[in-house]
Design an enzyme around this catalytic site. Sequence first.
Site, PDB file in Angstrom:
ATOM      1  N   ARG A 149      54.843 -16.491  41.934  1.00  0.00           N
ATOM      2  CA  ARG A 149      55.505 -15.718  40.760  1.00  0.00           C
ATOM      3  C   ARG A 149      54.831 -15.891  39.576  1.00  0.00           C
ATOM      4  O   ARG A 149      54.434 -14.887  38.915  1.00  0.00           O
ATOM      5  CB  ARG A 149      56.891 -16.293  40.809  1.00  0.00           C
ATOM      6  CG  ARG A 149      57.693 -15.647  41.867  1.00  0.00           C
ATOM      7  CD  ARG A 149      59.367 -16.230  41.833  1.00  0.00           C
ATOM      8  NE  ARG A 149      59.167 -17.404  42.217  1.00  0.00           N
ATOM      9  CZ  ARG A 149      59.650 -18.114  43.322  1.00  0.00           C
ATOM     10  NH1 ARG A 149      59.927 -17.113  44.288  1.00  0.00           N
ATOM     11  NH2 ARG A 149      59.520 -19.338  43.613  1.00  0.00           N
ATOM     12  N   ASP A 169      44.691 -19.392  46.957  1.00  0.00           N
ATOM     13  CA  ASP A 169      45.980 -19.702  47.508  1.00  0.00           C
ATOM     14  C   ASP A 169      45.814 -18.953  48.949  1.00  0.00           C
ATOM     15  O   ASP A 169      45.895 -18.083  49.406  1.00  0.00           O
ATOM     16  CB  ASP A 169      47.005 -18.566  46.816  1.00  0.00           C
ATOM     17  CG  ASP A 169      48.210 -18.783  47.242  1.00  0.00           C
ATOM     18  OD1 ASP A 169      48.586 -19.071  48.455  1.00  0.00           O
ATOM     19  OD2 ASP A 169      49.341 -18.496  46.337  1.00  0.00           O
ATOM     20  N   CYS A 229      50.786 -26.470  34.105  1.00  0.00           N
ATOM     21  CA  CYS A 229      52.060 -26.058  33.681  1.00  0.00           C
ATOM     22  C   CYS A 229      53.096 -26.138  35.222  1.00  0.00           C
ATOM     23  O   CYS A 229      54.002 -25.444  35.087  1.00  0.00           O
ATOM     24  CB  CYS A 229      52.184 -24.763  33.137  1.00  0.00           C
ATOM     25  SG  CYS A 229      51.713 -24.815  31.335  1.00  0.00           S
ATOM     26  N   GLU A 260      56.999 -38.992  34.058  1.00  0.00           N
ATOM     27  CA  GLU A 260      57.734 -37.990  32.747  1.00  0.00           C
ATOM     28  C   GLU A 260      59.198 -38.816  32.358  1.00  0.00           C
ATOM     29  O   GLU A 260      59.884 -39.086  33.405  1.00  0.00           O
ATOM     30  CB  GLU A 260      58.065 -36.672  33.093  1.00  0.00           C
ATOM     31  CG  GLU A 260      56.822 -35.862  33.226  1.00  0.00           C
ATOM     32  CD  GLU A 260      57.088 -34.343  33.553  1.00  0.00           C
ATOM     33  OE1 GLU A 260      58.142 -33.950  33.532  1.00  0.00           O
ATOM     34  OE2 GLU A 260      56.081 -33.677  33.907  1.00  0.00           O
ATOM     35  N   HIS A 278      57.070 -30.956  29.182  1.00  0.00           N
ATOM     36  CA  HIS A 278      57.470 -30.109  30.325  1.00  0.00           C
ATOM     37  C   HIS A 278      58.188 -28.990  29.555  1.00  0.00           C
ATOM     38  O   HIS A 278      59.701 -28.776  29.783  1.00  0.00           O
ATOM     39  CB  HIS A 278      58.415 -31.043  30.934  1.00  0.00           C
ATOM     40  CG  HIS A 278      58.574 -30.706  32.528  1.00  0.00           C
ATOM     41  ND1 HIS A 278      58.566 -31.232  33.506  1.00  0.00           N
ATOM     42  CD2 HIS A 278      58.838 -29.168  33.013  1.00  0.00           C
ATOM     43  CE1 HIS A 278      58.559 -30.303  34.717  1.00  0.00           C
ATOM     44  NE2 HIS A 278      58.947 -29.224  34.407  1.00  0.00           N
ATOM     45  N   ALA A 281      59.788 -23.951  30.986  1.00  0.00           N
ATOM     46  CA  ALA A 281      60.970 -23.023  31.151  1.00  0.00           C
ATOM     47  C   ALA A 281      61.766 -23.091  29.996  1.00  0.00           C
ATOM     48  O   ALA A 281      62.812 -22.658  29.933  1.00  0.00           O
ATOM     49  CB  ALA A 281      61.617 -23.437  32.486  1.00  0.00           C
TER      50      ALA A 281
HETATM   51  P1  NAD Z   1      55.838 -19.645  43.657  1.00  0.00           P
HETATM   52  O1  NAD Z   1      56.530 -20.392  45.119  1.00  0.00           O
HETATM   53  O2  NAD Z   1      56.032 -18.274  43.623  1.00  0.00           O
HETATM   54  O3  NAD Z   1      54.171 -19.823  43.904  1.00  0.00           O
HETATM   55  C1  NAD Z   1      53.705 -20.859  44.739  1.00  0.00           C
HETATM   56  C2  NAD Z   1      52.205 -20.441  45.245  1.00  0.00           C
HETATM   57  O4  NAD Z   1      51.401 -21.793  45.671  1.00  0.00           O
HETATM   58  C3  NAD Z   1      52.642 -19.648  46.337  1.00  0.00           C
HETATM   59  O5  NAD Z   1      52.021 -18.408  46.351  1.00  0.00           O
HETATM   60  C4  NAD Z   1      51.979 -20.546  47.458  1.00  0.00           C
HETATM   61  O6  NAD Z   1      51.312 -19.616  48.666  1.00  0.00           O
HETATM   62  C5  NAD Z   1      50.943 -21.249  46.760  1.00  0.00           C
HETATM   63  N1  NAD Z   1      50.568 -22.538  47.557  1.00  0.00           N
HETATM   64  C6  NAD Z   1      51.306 -23.413  48.100  1.00  0.00           C
HETATM   65  N2  NAD Z   1      50.617 -24.192  48.648  1.00  0.00           N
HETATM   66  C7  NAD Z   1      49.313 -24.180  48.171  1.00  0.00           C
HETATM   67  C8  NAD Z   1      48.209 -24.857  48.281  1.00  0.00           C
HETATM   68  N3  NAD Z   1      48.059 -25.932  49.225  1.00  0.00           N
HETATM   69  N4  NAD Z   1      47.025 -24.520  48.015  1.00  0.00           N
HETATM   70  C9  NAD Z   1      47.038 -23.129  47.012  1.00  0.00           C
HETATM   71  N5  NAD Z   1      47.904 -22.442  47.032  1.00  0.00           N
HETATM   72  C10 NAD Z   1      49.360 -22.926  47.499  1.00  0.00           C
HETATM   73  O7  NAD Z   1      56.084 -20.799  42.811  1.00  0.00           O
HETATM   74  P2  NAD Z   1      56.173 -20.269  41.302  1.00  0.00           P
HETATM   75  O8  NAD Z   1      57.450 -19.862  40.839  1.00  0.00           O
HETATM   76  O9  NAD Z   1      54.926 -19.619  40.945  1.00  0.00           O
HETATM   77  O10 NAD Z   1      55.958 -21.972  40.528  1.00  0.00           O
HETATM   78  C11 NAD Z   1      54.856 -22.650  40.887  1.00  0.00           C
HETATM   79  C12 NAD Z   1      55.125 -23.975  40.176  1.00  0.00           C
HETATM   80  O11 NAD Z   1      55.440 -23.926  38.774  1.00  0.00           O
HETATM   81  C13 NAD Z   1      56.520 -24.630  40.803  1.00  0.00           C
HETATM   82  O12 NAD Z   1      56.467 -25.014  42.071  1.00  0.00           O
HETATM   83  C14 NAD Z   1      56.692 -25.448  39.763  1.00  0.00           C
HETATM   84  O13 NAD Z   1      56.370 -27.030  40.390  1.00  0.00           O
HETATM   85  C15 NAD Z   1      56.106 -25.036  38.642  1.00  0.00           C
HETATM   86  N6  NAD Z   1      57.000 -24.697  37.445  1.00  0.00           N
HETATM   87  C16 NAD Z   1      57.002 -25.594  36.282  1.00  0.00           C
HETATM   88  C17 NAD Z   1      57.468 -25.262  35.294  1.00  0.00           C
HETATM   89  C18 NAD Z   1      57.366 -26.008  33.527  1.00  0.00           C
HETATM   90  O14 NAD Z   1      58.586 -26.113  32.983  1.00  0.00           O
HETATM   91  N7  NAD Z   1      56.568 -26.438  33.637  1.00  0.00           N
HETATM   92  C19 NAD Z   1      58.671 -24.181  35.301  1.00  0.00           C
HETATM   93  C20 NAD Z   1      58.900 -23.549  36.391  1.00  0.00           C
HETATM   94  C21 NAD Z   1      57.967 -23.909  37.681  1.00  0.00           C
END
Ligand code: NAD
Length: 304
Positions: A149, A169, A229, A260, A278, A281
């Site tokens: 996403r 990915d 991020c 953290e 952090h 979001a």
């Molecule tokens: P998502 O599940 O939509 O996407 C994650 C992607 O990573 C998927 O397409 C998956 O196939 C891929 N993936 C999984 N394992 C992998 C690997 N070993 N190598 C390569 N790709 C791999 O998740 P998202 O909504 O895009 O969020 C991603 C991450 O962002 C979350 O897991 C969270 O930790 C982080 N996040 C951080 C904040 C913040 O405040 N900084 C806020 C929201 C999310």
Amino acid sequence: MVKILITDPLHEDAIKILEEVGEVEVATGLTKEELLEKIKEADVLVVRSGTKVTRDVIENAEKLKIIGRAGVGVDNIDVEAATEKGIIVVNAPDASSISVAELTLGLMLAAARNIPQATASLKRGEWDRKRFKGIELYGKTLGVIGLGRIGQQVVKRAKAFGMNIIGYDPYIPKDMAEEMGVELIDDINELCKRADFITLHVPLTPKTRHIIGKDQINLMKKNAIIVNCARGGLIDEKALYEALKEKKIRAAALDVFEEEPPKDNPLLTLDNVIGTPHQGASTEEAQKAAGTIVAEQIKKVLKG
Ligand code: NAD
């Protein structure tokens, strides 16, 4: 009456929705002991990332049916322990994608143009126009690790800056990447070699822990900028520190850290590291969406 316990700050609109279906108690900043006590009576627990819903918390709950996480990552919740007790865990995976993607681009630009360092210098009364010479995003190669996403939202925005995008990915189909205009690379080391900017958007799992380690950093270009991020544990911070200290890569922009809040993290002593606490979001829009989406889900589950 259903008892709904909220232990992290939640958007007022979400609280309003929850008040329609139960008796709401907002109790933020609880100690572990207080949480262990309060959880006994709760039918629903709503948290963000602050509250650690560990196994002992879940085991202490006598009536708990639902845990709502107003946000994406559920790594602060022991989902296995919850599932064992038949407790449903709901979250809002889409709520913050755009906010995190926008921060990612913000950090890329900030690191490329030394914006935080230049601001600090300006505020010290200096006028140093040479020290902060930067680089453009235009025409550079962006390596996106994780094309879910958030990764996809980053791709869209980076393309508007005229960047070439390569992605790693293993779980997305090649034609999906092609549709996004991303060249899918099946070896992360190759991505590290080719990218000028590298950004991480994968979940933290045993498999992705230190997905960027010393070996990957050693492959990066001298001018590489790395942005994280997602989660701190994805990068080996020690290796990153060494590389940045010796200027083996250009800069890092970090929203997340292995620990953290960071305690005496040497990365934060370096001039070529910028960061945010952090904040991915942390926007009006994302927090409202995270709260209301989760509240609506809880309402739906309670109404059966
Ligand atoms: P998502 O599940 O939509 O996407 C994650 C992607 O990573 C998927 O397409 C998956 O196939 C891929 N993936 C999984 N394992 C992998 C690997 N070993 N190598 C390569 N790709 C791999 O998740 P998202 O909504 O895009 O969020 C991603 C991450 O962002 C979350 O897991 C969270 O930790 C982080 N996040 C951080 C904040 C913040 O405040 N900084 C806020 C929201 C999310």
